[in-house]
Scaffold this motif. Structure first.
Motif, PDB file in Angstrom:
ATOM      1  N   ALA A   1       0.117 -11.767 -21.044  1.00 22.31           N
ATOM      2  CA  ALA A   1      -0.229 -10.234 -21.177  1.00 22.31           C
ATOM      3  C   ALA A   1       0.484  -9.363 -20.646  1.00 22.31           C
ATOM      4  O   ALA A   1       1.680  -9.569 -19.575  1.00 22.31           O
ATOM      5  N   LEU A   2       0.948  -8.129 -21.347  1.00 24.10           N
ATOM      6  CA  LEU A   2       1.781  -7.074 -20.934  1.00 24.10           C
ATOM      7  C   LEU A   2       0.948  -5.853 -20.730  1.00 24.10           C
ATOM      8  O   LEU A   2       0.174  -5.535 -21.449  1.00 24.10           O
ATOM      9  N   LEU A   3       0.978  -5.459 -19.463  1.00 25.03           N
ATOM     10  CA  LEU A   3       0.198  -4.304 -18.929  1.00 25.03           C
ATOM     11  C   LEU A   3       1.092  -3.009 -18.672  1.00 25.03           C
ATOM     12  O   LEU A   3       2.169  -3.224 -17.957  1.00 25.03           O
ATOM     13  N   ILE A   4       0.646  -1.991 -19.288  1.00 26.93           N
ATOM     14  CA  ILE A   4       1.425  -0.696 -18.899  1.00 26.93           C
ATOM     15  C   ILE A   4       0.528   0.610 -18.462  1.00 26.93           C
ATOM     16  O   ILE A   4      -0.487   0.954 -19.157  1.00 26.93           O
ATOM     17  N   GLY A   5       0.635   1.029 -17.220  1.00 30.22           N
ATOM     18  CA  GLY A   5       0.044   2.182 -16.729  1.00 30.22           C
ATOM     19  C   GLY A   5       0.956   3.393 -16.441  1.00 30.22           C
ATOM     20  O   GLY A   5       1.867   3.350 -15.789  1.00 30.22           O
TER      21      GLY A   5
ATOM     22  N   THR B   1       2.909  -9.466 -17.077  1.00 36.44           N
ATOM     23  CA  THR B   1       3.939  -8.616 -16.731  1.00 36.44           C
ATOM     24  C   THR B   1       3.217  -7.302 -16.663  1.00 36.44           C
ATOM     25  O   THR B   1       2.885  -6.826 -17.832  1.00 36.44           O
ATOM     26  N   ALA B   2       3.312  -6.476 -15.393  1.00 37.53           N
ATOM     27  CA  ALA B   2       2.867  -4.992 -15.304  1.00 37.53           C
ATOM     28  C   ALA B   2       3.818  -4.264 -15.063  1.00 37.53           C
ATOM     29  O   ALA B   2       4.752  -4.485 -14.348  1.00 37.53           O
ATOM     30  N   HIS B   3       3.706  -3.089 -15.816  1.00 41.89           N
ATOM     31  CA  HIS B   3       4.689  -1.757 -15.700  1.00 41.89           C
ATOM     32  C   HIS B   3       3.888  -0.846 -15.018  1.00 41.89           C
ATOM     33  O   HIS B   3       2.805  -0.359 -15.811  1.00 41.89           O
ATOM     34  N   GLU B   4       4.603   0.497 -14.564  1.00 39.35           N
ATOM     35  CA  GLU B   4       3.898   1.645 -14.261  1.00 39.35           C
ATOM     36  C   GLU B   4       4.924   2.802 -14.575  1.00 39.35           C
ATOM     37  O   GLU B   4       6.147   2.747 -14.052  1.00 39.35           O
ATOM     38  N   ASN B   5       4.657   3.906 -15.027  1.00 40.29           N
ATOM     39  CA  ASN B   5       5.214   5.023 -15.400  1.00 40.29           C
ATOM     40  C   ASN B   5       6.458   4.837 -15.745  1.00 40.29           C
ATOM     41  O   ASN B   5       7.484   5.265 -15.260  1.00 40.29           O
TER      42      ASN B   5
ATOM     43  N   LEU C   1      -2.129 -10.493 -25.172  1.00 38.52           N
ATOM     44  CA  LEU C   1      -2.740  -9.597 -24.641  1.00 38.52           C
ATOM     45  C   LEU C   1      -1.887  -8.063 -24.289  1.00 38.52           C
ATOM     46  O   LEU C   1      -0.825  -8.307 -23.665  1.00 38.52           O
ATOM     47  N   VAL C   2      -2.032  -6.841 -24.859  1.00 42.97           N
ATOM     48  CA  VAL C   2      -1.509  -5.880 -24.459  1.00 42.97           C
ATOM     49  C   VAL C   2      -2.377  -4.979 -23.998  1.00 42.97           C
ATOM     50  O   VAL C   2      -3.468  -4.724 -24.558  1.00 42.97           O
ATOM     51  N   TYR C   3      -2.078  -4.200 -22.965  1.00 44.60           N
ATOM     52  CA  TYR C   3      -3.094  -3.256 -22.261  1.00 44.60           C
ATOM     53  C   TYR C   3      -2.234  -1.990 -21.825  1.00 44.60           C
ATOM     54  O   TYR C   3      -1.460  -2.228 -21.448  1.00 44.60           O
TER      55      TYR C   3
ATOM     56  N   VAL D   1      -4.921  -9.411 -28.529  1.00 45.00           N
ATOM     57  CA  VAL D   1      -6.046  -8.496 -28.216  1.00 45.00           C
ATOM     58  C   VAL D   1      -5.261  -7.529 -27.554  1.00 45.00           C
ATOM     59  O   VAL D   1      -4.144  -7.504 -26.774  1.00 45.00           O
ATOM     60  N   VAL D   2      -5.318  -6.227 -28.256  1.00 45.28           N
ATOM     61  CA  VAL D   2      -4.704  -4.786 -27.781  1.00 45.28           C
ATOM     62  C   VAL D   2      -5.772  -3.992 -27.398  1.00 45.28           C
ATOM     63  O   VAL D   2      -6.680  -3.738 -28.071  1.00 45.28           O
TER      64      VAL D   2
END
Length: 269
Positions: free
Chosen positions: A36-40, A71-75, A99-101, A151-152
């Protein structure tokens, strides 16, 4: 002597390329089954958001508990955001569940959906193309991968101030995101219907991500179509139908966030 040096340099360059290719192939072969790749993005100078960082951290914790390599990223600014998406698409081709969020600002332009990095100054349609991440392109690239499923999830339909000024240079851009038909082996989930605007949330999490995280805890074995139906019903009920999530699916087989002990998804009666 010069020719020999050129030949030696060329051989070294070729060897380096082969080593890099072998390393990439090895990493690809060892890719986890569920990734999963998460970007906020929240720290927009002209339109900061309350929830995306909490949203990403909540979803990251929920997916990690289900066995995803997260893997999570912010800003993220534009170069970082595009690089993270590109690396994920290229580096997870052997995964069974990708999964990309994304949580943050988004908009649509001429039938395509775009996600805004932090620090982007958008004043024209050209800026949209040059200074954002093309969500439609990411979905298309994932759909082109022959192995596994995708899943996006995009919680990015908040109203951006650029639409309040009525700029004539932005006549074709619209708030919300455009309908995005899912390619083969892919589910696309938006926090609200195409062209509509989502709520940022009065609490720590957006209303959509709160219901998404709850479903990840309570019903991870549901087939993803039933899973997102549960999320949609919860959001719609809480908001009095003001926000109704939307999904597009073209899966070839059974898919759930965590299968039951028998390796199958759980079927609701």
């Amino acid at each position: 002597m010069t020719r020999l040096r050129c030949l030696a340099a060329w051989q070294l360059a070729l060897a380096a390329m082969l080593v890099a290719a072998a390393a990439a192939a090895a990493a690809q072969a060892q890719a986890p089954a569920r990734v999963a790749l998460l970007i906020g993005n929240a720290a927009y100078a002209d339109a900061p958001l309350r929830n995306p960082l909490n949203d990403v951290r909540e979803v990251a914790a929920s997916l990690s508990a289900l066995g995803f390599a997260v893997t999570a990223h912010e800003n993220l600014k534009l170069p970082e955001m595009r690089a993270a998406l590109r690396q994920f698409v290229l580096g997870t081709r052997s995964a069974q569940f990708r999964l990309v969020y994304f949580a943050g600002h988004g908009l649509q332009l001429r039938g395509r959906s775009y996600l805004l990095p932090v620090g982007a100054r958008i004043g024209s349609e050209t800026d949209v193309l040059e200074r954002t991440a093309d969500a439609t392109e990411v979905v298309e690239q994932l759909g082109a991968i022959e192995q596994g499923a995708n899943v996006v999830i995009i919680d990015a339909c908040r109203v951006h101030p650029l639409f309040t000024a009525g700029s004539r240079r932005m006549w074709a851009a619209r708030p919300g995101l455009s309908a995005l038909p899912a390619p083969r082996g892919t589910v696309v989930a938006f926090s609200t219907r195409p062209g509509q605007v989502a709520l940022d949330g009065a609490g720590a999490l957006s209303v959509y991500t709160r219901h998404l995280s709850q479903a990840l805890r309570d019903a991870p074995a549901l087939p993803v179509e039933a899973f997102f139906k549960r999320v949609r019903a919860g959001v719609a009920a809480e908001t009095g139908q003001r926000q109704v999530p939307w999904e597009s699916s073209d899966l070839n087989g059974e898919l759930c966030f965590r299968p039951e002990a028998n390796g199958r998804c759980r079927q609701e009666p």
